[in-house]
Scaffold this motif. Structure first.
Motif, PDB file in Angstrom:
ATOM      1  N   ASP A 105       1.077  -1.140   0.276  1.00 57.92           N
ATOM      2  CA  ASP A 105      -0.142   0.139  -0.072  1.00 57.92           C
ATOM      3  C   ASP A 105       0.705   1.550  -0.033  1.00 57.92           C
ATOM      4  OD1 ASP A 105       0.858   0.494   2.485  1.00 57.92           O
ATOM      5  OD2 ASP A 105      -0.820  -0.948   3.341  1.00 57.92           O
ATOM      6  N   ASP A 106       0.293   2.598   0.221  1.00 59.82           N
ATOM      7  CA  ASP A 106       0.974   3.399  -0.089  1.00 59.82           C
ATOM      8  C   ASP A 106       1.436   4.555   1.554  1.00 59.82           C
ATOM      9  OD1 ASP A 106      -0.835   4.741   0.687  1.00 59.82           O
ATOM     10  OD2 ASP A 106      -1.504   5.701  -1.348  1.00 59.82           O
ATOM     11  N   ARG A 107       1.454   3.317   2.263  1.00 59.75           N
ATOM     12  CA  ARG A 107       1.052   4.122   3.677  1.00 59.75           C
ATOM     13  C   ARG A 107       2.010   3.903   4.905  1.00 59.75           C
ATOM     14  NH1 ARG A 107      -3.263   4.047   7.496  1.00 59.75           N
ATOM     15  NH2 ARG A 107      -2.697   6.548   7.825  1.00 59.75           N
ATOM     16  N   GLY A 108       1.536   2.670   4.600  1.00 60.46           N
ATOM     17  CA  GLY A 108       1.922   1.521   6.221  1.00 60.46           C
ATOM     18  C   GLY A 108       3.431   1.319   6.621  1.00 60.46           C
ATOM     19  N   ALA A 109       3.883   1.099   8.115  1.00 61.22           N
ATOM     20  CA  ALA A 109       4.809   1.006   8.192  1.00 61.22           C
ATOM     21  C   ALA A 109       4.158  -0.389   9.265  1.00 61.22           C
ATOM     22  CB  ALA A 109       5.872   1.396   8.956  1.00 61.22           C
ATOM     23  N   TYR A 127       3.053   0.798  12.657  1.00 62.29           N
ATOM     24  CA  TYR A 127       3.417   1.447  14.313  1.00 62.29           C
ATOM     25  C   TYR A 127       3.257   3.054  13.363  1.00 62.29           C
ATOM     26  CZ  TYR A 127       7.146   3.055  16.775  1.00 62.29           C
ATOM     27  OH  TYR A 127       7.977   4.014  18.025  1.00 62.29           O
ATOM     28  N   ALA A 128       3.353   3.695  12.248  1.00 58.01           N
ATOM     29  CA  ALA A 128       3.385   4.995  11.694  1.00 58.01           C
ATOM     30  C   ALA A 128       2.270   5.620  12.443  1.00 58.01           C
ATOM     31  CB  ALA A 128       4.057   4.649  10.277  1.00 58.01           C
ATOM     32  N   HIS A 129       1.688   5.210  11.839  1.00 57.66           N
ATOM     33  CA  HIS A 129       0.005   5.379  12.091  1.00 57.66           C
ATOM     34  C   HIS A 129      -1.110   5.676  13.247  1.00 57.66           C
ATOM     35  CE1 HIS A 129       1.398   5.524   7.700  1.00 57.66           C
ATOM     36  NE2 HIS A 129       0.749   7.057   7.438  1.00 57.66           N
ATOM     37  N   GLY A 130      -0.423   4.011  13.898  1.00 57.43           N
ATOM     38  CA  GLY A 130      -1.066   3.698  15.211  1.00 57.43           C
ATOM     39  C   GLY A 130      -2.816   2.951  15.560  1.00 57.43           C
ATOM     40  N   GLU A 131      -2.016   2.557  13.910  1.00 58.98           N
ATOM     41  CA  GLU A 131      -3.751   1.268  13.555  1.00 58.98           C
ATOM     42  C   GLU A 131      -3.065  -0.121  13.947  1.00 58.98           C
ATOM     43  OE1 GLU A 131      -5.062   4.680  10.555  1.00 58.98           O
ATOM     44  OE2 GLU A 131      -4.659   2.547  10.034  1.00 58.98           O
TER      45      GLU A 131
END
Length: 340
Positions: A105-109, A127-131
């Protein structure tokens, strides 16, 4: 999860600034401070299976994590620092020594991966987006399972453990600073509707796994190089907490953690391509090492032991790329043998 240059994951730059943590590799010892390679301690040599990734130009690194087996015995691995368009979740055929991307995808770490015993989906911590997001077993149908604040603070979810009913227990790092013990353990009910803080004031909590009997949680605290034990009561509530093992890691730090059928703990090391194995009583049993001549691999982030067997697969990363190594575990694998 966490790993990388500094940390455990200390600071990872992915599309901006992303602080990640955890992995480790360094000398470790028992609660009594016994050196990992000293005395009667056993050394287990891990052997290379294959290279899975190279350093990504976009992020300046690669970091393999979250090895886990699906219900058909196939191994999946995540690449924490993979950029958009590159595989962030891969399925590995260890016999043919091939891999296939199953999700990007274009955002997840994504720092960990676990299959739920409740709905069979693959759960990933972003980790990056708290999800926490979930995928169908084939990597499709992405869904946001949990997002938002927990007790007024957004999570930095690192690793996951599931109880038999499918409730999630998440290590929430929150801070990688040695002076800020803001880490938490968070329980998320299996429907994703309610999240509860079970423990707080932790030092960059990273690895998390149930013990062999689901009576408590083992957690690794990165910036204190220790493994703590949280005893659980009804509805997953913590009834007590204590330091169980002090890891003498030198420059390495405690990353992810897994448990075999005999209750032994496999502690990954960030900063050294090795793992330390302890009994549930804190005795240092063995150190798993890659060949000494190997160059460019700095951290062993995680491990998965074949369900019902002893063949183990360890994710190792560094400037040379991301690799999969194998060794014989001390006991058979169970659900808790997939590193959280």
């Amino acid at each position: 999860m966490r790993r990388l240059p500094v940390r455990s994951f200390a600071a990872l730059a992915i599309t901006g600034t992303l602080a990640l943590t955890g992995c480790g590799t360094e000398t470790i010892g028992s609660d009594r401070g016994t050196p990992a390679a000293g005395g009667a301690d056993r050394t287990i040599r891990a052997h290379q299976v294959m290279q899975l990734t190279q350093v990504h130009q976009e992020t300046g690194m690669t970091l393999l994590e979250g090895p886990t087996f699906d219900e058909n015995g196939r191994l999946l691995v995540v690449d924490v620092t993979a950029p958009a368009g590159k595989p962030k979740v891969m399925r590995v055929d260890v016999r043919k020594k091939t891999s296939q991307g199953v999700h990007t995808d274009d955002r997840g770490a994504y720092t960990s991966a676990q299959f739920s015993p409740f709905d069979g989906r693959l759960y990933l911590t972003d980790y990056a987006h708290g999800e926490v997001v979930s995928l169908a077993p084939d990597g499709g149908d992405p869904r946001t399972f949990f997002s938002g604040e927990v007790d007024g603070a957004r999570m930095n979810p690192d690793d996951i453990a599931f109880d038999p009913e499918g409730n999630l227990y998440v290590s929430d790092s929150r801070s990688l600073s040695t002076g800020d013990a803001q880490g938490r353990v968070v329980r998320i009910e299996r429907d994703g509707e309610k999240a509860t803080v079970l423990a707080e004031g932790l030092a960059s909590v990273n690895g998390i796994s149930f013990d062999a009997d689901y009576r408590g949680l083992w957690i690794s605290e990165l910036t204190q190089n220790r493994i703590s034990y949280l005893r659980l009561g009804g509805e997953g509530k913590v009834t007590s907490r204590h330091t169980a093992v002090r890891v003498d890691g030198g420059i390495a730090q405690t990353d992810s953690i897994a448990v075999d059928a005999d209750g032994n703990l496999y502690q990954a090391l960030h900063g050294r391509a090795a793992m330390a194995v302890y009994s549930k009583h804190g005795e240092h049993l063995a150190t798993i090492e890659i060949p000494a001549r190997t160059k460019g691999l700095e951290s062993a982030t995680n491990v998965a032991i074949t369900p019902g067997g002893t063949k183990a697969y360890m994710t190792v990363s560094g400037p040379a790329g991301g690799y999969l190594y194998t060794f014989d575990a001390l006991a058979k694998g169970t659900r808790q043998s997939n590193g959280g």
